[in-house]
Design a protein around this motif. Structure first.
Motif, short mmCIF file in Angstrom:
data_model
loop_
_atom_site.label_atom_id
_atom_site.label_comp_id
_atom_site.label_asym_id
_atom_site.label_seq_id
_atom_site.Cartn_x
_atom_site.Cartn_y
_atom_site.Cartn_z
N ALA A 104 134.38 109.41 -5.61
CA ALA A 104 133.23 109.40 -6.38
C ALA A 104 132.98 107.93 -6.93
N GLU A 105 133.20 107.16 -5.82
CA GLU A 105 133.19 105.27 -6.15
C GLU A 105 134.26 105.28 -7.09
N MET A 106 134.81 105.33 -7.97
CA MET A 106 135.44 104.70 -9.16
C MET A 106 136.88 104.23 -8.46
N SER A 107 136.75 103.07 -9.70
CA SER A 107 138.34 102.44 -9.68
C SER A 107 139.08 103.12 -10.01
N ARG A 108 140.80 103.09 -9.73
CA ARG A 108 141.15 104.04 -10.16
C ARG A 108 141.57 104.24 -12.02
N GLU A 109 141.64 102.86 -12.73
CA GLU A 109 140.83 102.46 -13.93
C GLU A 109 140.06 103.29 -14.04
N GLU A 110 139.31 102.67 -14.19
CA GLU A 110 137.58 103.98 -14.19
C GLU A 110 137.76 105.50 -14.46
N LEU A 111 138.95 105.80 -13.07
CA LEU A 111 138.69 107.54 -13.41
C LEU A 111 140.06 107.74 -14.67
N VAL A 112 140.98 106.89 -15.14
CA VAL A 112 141.81 107.82 -15.97
C VAL A 112 141.06 107.15 -16.73
N ASN A 113 140.02 106.53 -17.56
CA ASN A 113 139.21 106.16 -18.33
C ASN A 113 138.61 107.49 -18.56
N ALA A 114 137.88 107.64 -17.69
CA ALA A 114 137.14 109.24 -18.33
C ALA A 114 137.57 109.61 -18.07
N LEU A 115 138.78 110.77 -17.80
CA LEU A 115 140.05 111.48 -17.50
C LEU A 115 140.33 111.55 -19.64
N TYR A 116 140.78 110.45 -19.81
CA TYR A 116 140.94 109.93 -21.06
C TYR A 116 139.65 110.34 -22.55
N SER A 117 138.10 110.00 -21.64
CA SER A 117 137.28 110.43 -22.87
C SER A 117 136.81 111.54 -22.17
N GLN A 118 136.71 112.60 -21.87
CA GLN A 118 136.77 114.33 -21.20
C GLN A 118 135.16 113.88 -21.77
N ASP A 119 134.52 113.17 -21.36
CA ASP A 119 133.20 113.19 -21.79
C ASP A 119 132.53 113.69 -20.66
N PRO A 120 131.21 114.81 -20.42
CA PRO A 120 131.17 115.79 -19.88
C PRO A 120 129.94 114.32 -19.11
N ASN A 121 129.22 113.75 -19.36
CA ASN A 121 128.90 112.85 -18.74
C ASN A 121 129.42 111.59 -17.92
N GLN A 122 131.23 111.60 -18.04
CA GLN A 122 131.97 110.73 -16.83
C GLN A 122 132.21 111.19 -15.74
N LEU A 123 132.00 112.61 -16.39
CA LEU A 123 133.39 113.69 -15.17
C LEU A 123 132.46 114.26 -14.71
N GLY A 124 131.12 114.26 -14.95
CA GLY A 124 130.44 115.16 -13.51
C GLY A 124 131.08 115.08 -11.93
N VAL A 147 148.49 121.64 -24.75
CA VAL A 147 149.04 120.72 -25.09
C VAL A 147 148.15 119.90 -26.16
N GLU A 148 148.95 118.65 -26.90
CA GLU A 148 148.20 117.58 -27.81
C GLU A 148 147.78 116.20 -26.77
N SER A 149 148.52 116.37 -25.95
CA SER A 149 148.25 114.67 -25.63
C SER A 149 148.64 114.48 -24.29
N VAL A 150 148.52 113.87 -23.53
CA VAL A 150 149.26 112.92 -21.97
C VAL A 150 148.60 111.73 -22.30
N ALA A 151 149.95 110.96 -22.50
CA ALA A 151 149.95 109.39 -22.26
C ALA A 151 150.23 108.74 -21.37
N CYS A 152 149.25 108.27 -20.12
CA CYS A 152 149.55 107.91 -18.98
C CYS A 152 148.72 106.12 -18.67
N ALA A 153 149.35 105.36 -18.41
CA ALA A 153 149.19 103.69 -18.10
C ALA A 153 148.27 104.22 -17.07
N PRO A 154 147.29 103.63 -15.87
CA PRO A 154 146.75 104.20 -14.27
C PRO A 154 147.96 103.54 -13.82
N GLU A 155 148.09 103.99 -12.59
CA GLU A 155 148.86 104.40 -11.82
C GLU A 155 150.59 104.10 -11.62
#
Length: 551
Positions: free
Chosen positions: A201-221, A158-166
């Motif tokens: 994880a004590e995150m909002s749905r929007e925060e989770l989606v943003n973290a998933l898009y970032s693929q940043d280990p520090n945000q996704l641990g 997969v190259e990309s997934v386009a998803c707006a929160p919820e």
């Protein structure tokens, strides 16, 4: 770097964080006391008092997208808790699950696009809507396999997934020329509840989606830790187990048996049976059989220890089946097998015919040797690949001798006498070439052990032995007679790269009580429970015509 297993080396810092945080999760989620006599379910009935299904699985997790879930065939349990975007029929055909999603596919040049629309009625058992967040989570876990401990190879195409929160719609774009097996993506037990992970994880749905898009280990641990461990059954966390299939998970018993209940929030046809207990493969089911409540069993051997032919022979219809899946070695691309020549050298000392013979003797079910990667061994197209596979059907000890002096560690999950016999055979076959084969087994061994340890820079095992579905493991473009030359080229390339080595077909023996209606044997990843929501208990056997309907 090989395309079928894209390693994200930048995740190693995140892996250290994940390893540390998983200790916290385990300490905080020990669940109830699972010792002694345990009664489960809303009516405080004993497990043995419910209709029972003895699975050919360890039942360790419901997360079939994790490497541990793949090793333990979690989809046998989670197939009707978290059904796939496409579901398998009894002959292995993929049928659109229009209760959950609809899809629209189109090509833009050589780039495949698929628009998914989650149905408005699709909800979890807690009433929360199923949204694209859940699918984005599965995609990210598959892309970041080291950190999440996942095993979803098709996600790497997969190259990309386009998803707006919820949102109920999302677009998947594949790498050019990739995605021919897209219908096998988002399979049973791989799309987990993102909202429950966000809560934990004590995150909002929007925060989770943003973290998933970032693929940043520090945000996704923390997210990776929860996805990987919180759906396990050894330390059952009830609030995490919300489902969107016809069944919901009620509780876990003292032997690891799982009580399912009808999901009253299911948006499709309701399950025909109120409750069902699924028993792990090594359970003591003597009390269940005494009460005539073991209605179906999927066994890896024709005469399992629980079965007494003299006293139970009339209690079941018994059928030996050569399975759809292929017992295979999946190689690490770190350590001794980092180089292609080493994988080829090891394969050169292994005789698949001998392995099939050993597996057949151990199981009591005659299974064939397998040499194909691109399609499952029983696919009619497999015979069109004979010109490619023929040259790989003989051993070459001189070539194998290139690994002389090396030790190869082969791992598999749990205690399995048949797999142990297969490893022993490989050891004996490769010993004359100067190769030492060591067995690594245990209750937590999975394909995740193939990953490089960030401390030693070596994998824990060099190869993992277990059943695989070629369609989802290797992800070749959809095979057909119209493109058989291209299929041969793909098979030839897979033998050249050798990400894994097919050995032999997986054996099955099914035991079906005449009390159980609508049980239809199936040997794909979801097993005979592919349609368990259509099962029901009858007082007397019905005609053959009615017993094979899907309901």
């Amino acid at each position: 770097m090989r395309g079928w297993r894209k390693h994200a080396r930048h995740l190693r810092a995140g892996l250290v964080l994940l390893a540390a945080s998983s200790l916290v999760l385990t300490a905080c989620s020990t669940g109830g006391d699972q010792s002694g006599e345990q009664e489960i379910g809303p009516e405080e009935k004993k497990s043995s008092e419910y209709p029972g299904y003895l699975a050919n699985s360890e039942l360790t997790t419901v997360n079939a997208g994790s490497a541990f879930g793949t090793a333990s065939v979690a989809s046998q349990l989670s197939g009707r808790l978290y059904p796939g975007a496409f579901v398998s029929g009894p002959t292995g055909q993929l049928v659109p699950n229009s209760d959950l999603v609809t899809t629209h596919e189109w090509m833009d040049g050589d780039q495949r696009n698929v628009l998914y629309t989650v149905t408005e009625d699709a909800t979890y058992s807690d009433g929360t809507p199923v949204t694209c967040d859940d699918f984005l989570l599965a995609y990210t876990a598959g892309q970041m396999q080291e950190m999440f401990g996942s095993n979803m190879p098709l996600m790497e195409q997969v190259e990309s997934v386009a998803c707006a929160p919820e949102n109920k719609k999302f677009l998947v774009k594949f790498q050019p020329g990739q995605g021919g097996q897209w219908r096998s993506m988002f399979g049973p037990g791989t799309v987990m509840p993102a909202h429950k992970i966000a809560e934990r994880a004590e995150m909002s749905r929007e925060e989770l989606v943003n973290a998933l898009y970032s693929q940043d280990p520090n945000q996704l641990g923390r997210v990776a830790e929860i996805w990987r461990f919180a759906f396990g059954l050894d330390h059952f966390i009830p609030e995490m187990h919300v489902s969107y299939g016809p069944f919901a998970l009620d509780s876990v018993g003292e032997q690891g048996e799982v009580l399912l209940k009808r999901n009253d929030n299911y948006y499709g046809d309701p399950a025909l049976i109120d409750n069902l207990v699924i028993w792990p493969i090594h359970s003591d089911v003597s009390e269940v059989t005494q009460q005539d409540n073991l209605l179906v069993a999927d066994a890896a051997v024709s005469e399992p220890k629980w079965f007494d032919k003299e006293t139970m022979g009339d209690n079941f219809e018994i059928e030996d089946v050569v399975g759809d899946l292929t017992d295979s070695l999946i190689f690490s691309d770190s350590g001794v097998f980092e180089q292609q020549w080493a994988r080829q050298a090891f394969a050169a000392c292994i005789d698949q015919e001998e392995i099939a013979k050993v597996s057949s003797e151990a199981s009591g079910v005659e299974v064939p040797a397998v040499y194909t990667h691109a399609v499952n061994h029983n696919d009619p197209l497999a015979r069109t690949l004979a010109s490619v596979t023929k040259e790989h059907q003989e051993t070459d000890m001189d070539k194998a001798g290139q690994l002389a002096g090396m030790t190869i560690r082969i791992g598999y999950l749990g205690e399995d006498e048949r797999l142990q016999a297969m490893v022993d055979s490989i050891r004996q076959q490769c010993e004359p070439a100067g190769i030492t084969v060591e067995e690594v087994t245990g209750g937590n061994v999975s394909a995740a052990f193939l990953e490089m340890d960030p401390e030693t820079w070596l994998p824990s095992i060099d190869a993992f032995l277990g059943p695989i579905n070629s369609r989802s493991q290797y992800g070749v473009n959809a095979p057909s007679l119209a493109r058989v030359d291209e299929l041969r080229d793909e098979e030839r390339q897979l033998w050249e790269d050798l990400p894994g080595l097919p050995l032999s077909a997986e054996p099955h023996t099914f035991f079906i009580s005449p009390q159980l209606a609508n049980a239809v044997p199936y040997t794909g990843s979801t097993g005979i429970g592919w349609n368990m929501d259509r099962w029901y208990v009858q007082d007397a056997p019905e005609s053959a015509e009615s017993s094979t309907s899907e309901g």
